[in-house]
Design a protein around this motif. Structure first.
Motif, PDB file in Angstrom:
ATOM      1  N   VAL A  29       0.841  -1.206   0.000  1.00 47.36           N
ATOM      2  CA  VAL A  29       0.000   0.000   0.000  1.00 47.36           C
ATOM      3  C   VAL A  29       0.878   1.258   0.000  1.00 47.36           C
ATOM      4  O   VAL A  29       0.622   2.212  -0.744  1.00 47.36           O
ATOM      5  N   VAL A  30       1.924   1.277   0.789  1.00 39.65           N
ATOM      6  CA  VAL A  30       2.841   2.429   0.819  1.00 39.65           C
ATOM      7  C   VAL A  30       3.514   2.587  -0.534  1.00 39.65           C
ATOM      8  O   VAL A  30       3.654   3.712  -1.057  1.00 39.65           O
ATOM      9  N   ALA A  31       3.934   1.472  -1.164  1.00 41.48           N
ATOM     10  CA  ALA A  31       4.554   1.540  -2.488  1.00 41.48           C
ATOM     11  C   ALA A  31       3.566   2.083  -3.514  1.00 41.48           C
ATOM     12  O   ALA A  31       3.942   2.883  -4.394  1.00 41.48           O
ATOM     13  N   LEU A  32       2.302   1.669  -3.424  1.00 39.86           N
ATOM     14  CA  LEU A  32       1.277   2.191  -4.337  1.00 39.86           C
ATOM     15  C   LEU A  32       1.083   3.702  -4.155  1.00 39.86           C
ATOM     16  O   LEU A  32       0.967   4.448  -5.134  1.00 39.86           O
ATOM     17  N   ILE A  33       1.071   4.170  -2.914  1.00 30.15           N
ATOM     18  CA  ILE A  33       0.889   5.601  -2.644  1.00 30.15           C
ATOM     19  C   ILE A  33       2.074   6.400  -3.183  1.00 30.15           C
ATOM     20  O   ILE A  33       1.905   7.420  -3.858  1.00 30.15           O
ATOM     21  N   ILE A  34       3.278   5.917  -2.922  1.00 31.66           N
ATOM     22  CA  ILE A  34       4.482   6.611  -3.412  1.00 31.66           C
ATOM     23  C   ILE A  34       4.501   6.608  -4.938  1.00 31.66           C
ATOM     24  O   ILE A  34       4.808   7.624  -5.576  1.00 31.66           O
ATOM     25  N   GLY A  35       4.162   5.495  -5.545  1.00 31.97           N
ATOM     26  CA  GLY A  35       4.102   5.418  -7.010  1.00 31.97           C
ATOM     27  C   GLY A  35       3.063   6.366  -7.587  1.00 31.97           C
ATOM     28  O   GLY A  35       3.298   7.025  -8.603  1.00 31.97           O
ATOM     29  N   LEU A  37       1.958   9.171  -6.212  1.00 30.19           N
ATOM     30  CA  LEU A  37       2.464  10.541  -6.070  1.00 30.19           C
ATOM     31  C   LEU A  37       3.529  10.847  -7.120  1.00 30.19           C
ATOM     32  O   LEU A  37       3.553  11.938  -7.696  1.00 30.19           O
ATOM     33  N   TYR A  38       4.411   9.870  -7.388  1.00 29.29           N
ATOM     34  CA  TYR A  38       5.443  10.075  -8.399  1.00 29.29           C
ATOM     35  C   TYR A  38       4.816  10.270  -9.781  1.00 29.29           C
ATOM     36  O   TYR A  38       5.216  11.160 -10.534  1.00 29.29           O
ATOM     37  N   LEU A  39       3.824   9.455 -10.108  1.00 30.26           N
ATOM     38  CA  LEU A  39       3.157   9.581 -11.405  1.00 30.26           C
ATOM     39  C   LEU A  39       2.421  10.915 -11.521  1.00 30.26           C
ATOM     40  O   LEU A  39       2.431  11.547 -12.587  1.00 30.26           O
ATOM     41  N   ALA A  40       1.801  11.364 -10.447  1.00 34.55           N
ATOM     42  CA  ALA A  40       1.106  12.657 -10.478  1.00 34.55           C
ATOM     43  C   ALA A  40       2.098  13.790 -10.700  1.00 34.55           C
ATOM     44  O   ALA A  40       1.857  14.705 -11.501  1.00 34.55           O
ATOM     45  N   GLN A  41       3.248  13.724 -10.022  1.00 33.62           N
ATOM     46  CA  GLN A  41       4.273  14.752 -10.186  1.00 33.62           C
ATOM     47  C   GLN A  41       4.847  14.727 -11.597  1.00 33.62           C
ATOM     48  O   GLN A  41       5.061  15.763 -12.214  1.00 33.62           O
ATOM     49  N   ALA A  42       5.085  13.539 -12.123  1.00 34.81           N
ATOM     50  CA  ALA A  42       5.626  13.412 -13.473  1.00 34.81           C
ATOM     51  C   ALA A  42       4.629  13.925 -14.505  1.00 34.81           C
ATOM     52  O   ALA A  42       5.013  14.599 -15.473  1.00 34.81           O
ATOM     53  N   ALA A  43       3.350  13.655 -14.312  1.00 35.18           N
ATOM     54  CA  ALA A  43       2.323  14.137 -15.236  1.00 35.18           C
ATOM     55  C   ALA A  43       2.233  15.661 -15.201  1.00 35.18           C
ATOM     56  O   ALA A  43       2.118  16.315 -16.244  1.00 35.18           O
ATOM     57  N   ALA A  44       2.289  16.247 -14.012  1.00 35.87           N
ATOM     58  CA  ALA A  44       2.232  17.709 -13.897  1.00 35.87           C
ATOM     59  C   ALA A  44       3.453  18.338 -14.551  1.00 35.87           C
ATOM     60  O   ALA A  44       3.346  19.345 -15.267  1.00 35.87           O
ATOM     61  N   SER A  45       4.624  17.749 -14.343  1.00 34.31           N
ATOM     62  CA  SER A  45       5.848  18.260 -14.951  1.00 34.31           C
ATOM     63  C   SER A  45       5.781  18.146 -16.472  1.00 34.31           C
ATOM     64  O   SER A  45       6.174  19.066 -17.199  1.00 34.31           O
TER      65      SER A  45
END
Length: 161
Positions: A29-35, A37-45
């Motif tokens: 679950v923690v890995a899914l949350i971190i992933g 967040l990373y995907l959201a940041q990458a999409a915004a960038s």
């Protein structure tokens, strides 16, 4: 009582399995949350980068349009174009017979002459500025005092009574 305490601390095999399963699930679950967040940041960038590219393309197109307009202006300001337009408006080139020369007595074109013109206002008629801040403040207070209406006291009578 000691046996009861020892019995509470004893682990059963199924408890160890439950704890291991809970840790694995929690890690997932923690890995899914971190992933996420990373995907959201990458999409915004990525979105910001694409918008920046679009703005750079738009800037380049506007700069090119400006240069085209400048070249058109230069063409319209060229001497042959201006002569053609002047002829269309009814102007013509002046010949020797159309030029009138005016002779100015005392003018020598070879020597530049500097003429000093006197000032129109004599310096002695200029008023002297001697106002201070306190003087200006006093003038404002006096003007304000004149604007205040006078309130009649008991001893004074108001006109018309």
């Amino acid at each position: 009582m000691a046996q009861w305490f020892q019995h509470a601390l004893d682990r059963r095999p199924w408890q160890t399995q439950q704890q291991a399963f809970a840790l694995v699930t929690l890690s997932f679950v923690v890995a899914l949350i971190i992933g996420g967040l990373y995907l959201a940041q990458a999409a915004a960038s990525s979105t910001t980068g694409r918008q920046l590219e679009d703005l750079i393309i738009q800037r380049n197109q506007l700069e090119q349009a400006n240069e085209e307009i400048r070249s058109e202006i230069a063409i319209y300001q060229s001497v042959p174009r201006l002569r053609e337009r002047a002829l269309q408006l009814g102007f013509y080139e002046a010949g020797r017979e159309d030029i009138e020369y005016i002779i100015v007595p005392g003018y020598n074109p070879g020597e530049p002459q500097i003429a000093v013109q006197p000032t129109a206002v004599p310096l002695e008629n200029i008023p002297v500025y001697d106002e201070t801040f306190l003087g200006w403040l006093q003038q404002q207070w006096d003007a304000f005092s004149r604007q205040r209406p006078t309130i009649p006291t008991d001893n004074q009578t108001v006109e018309g009574e």
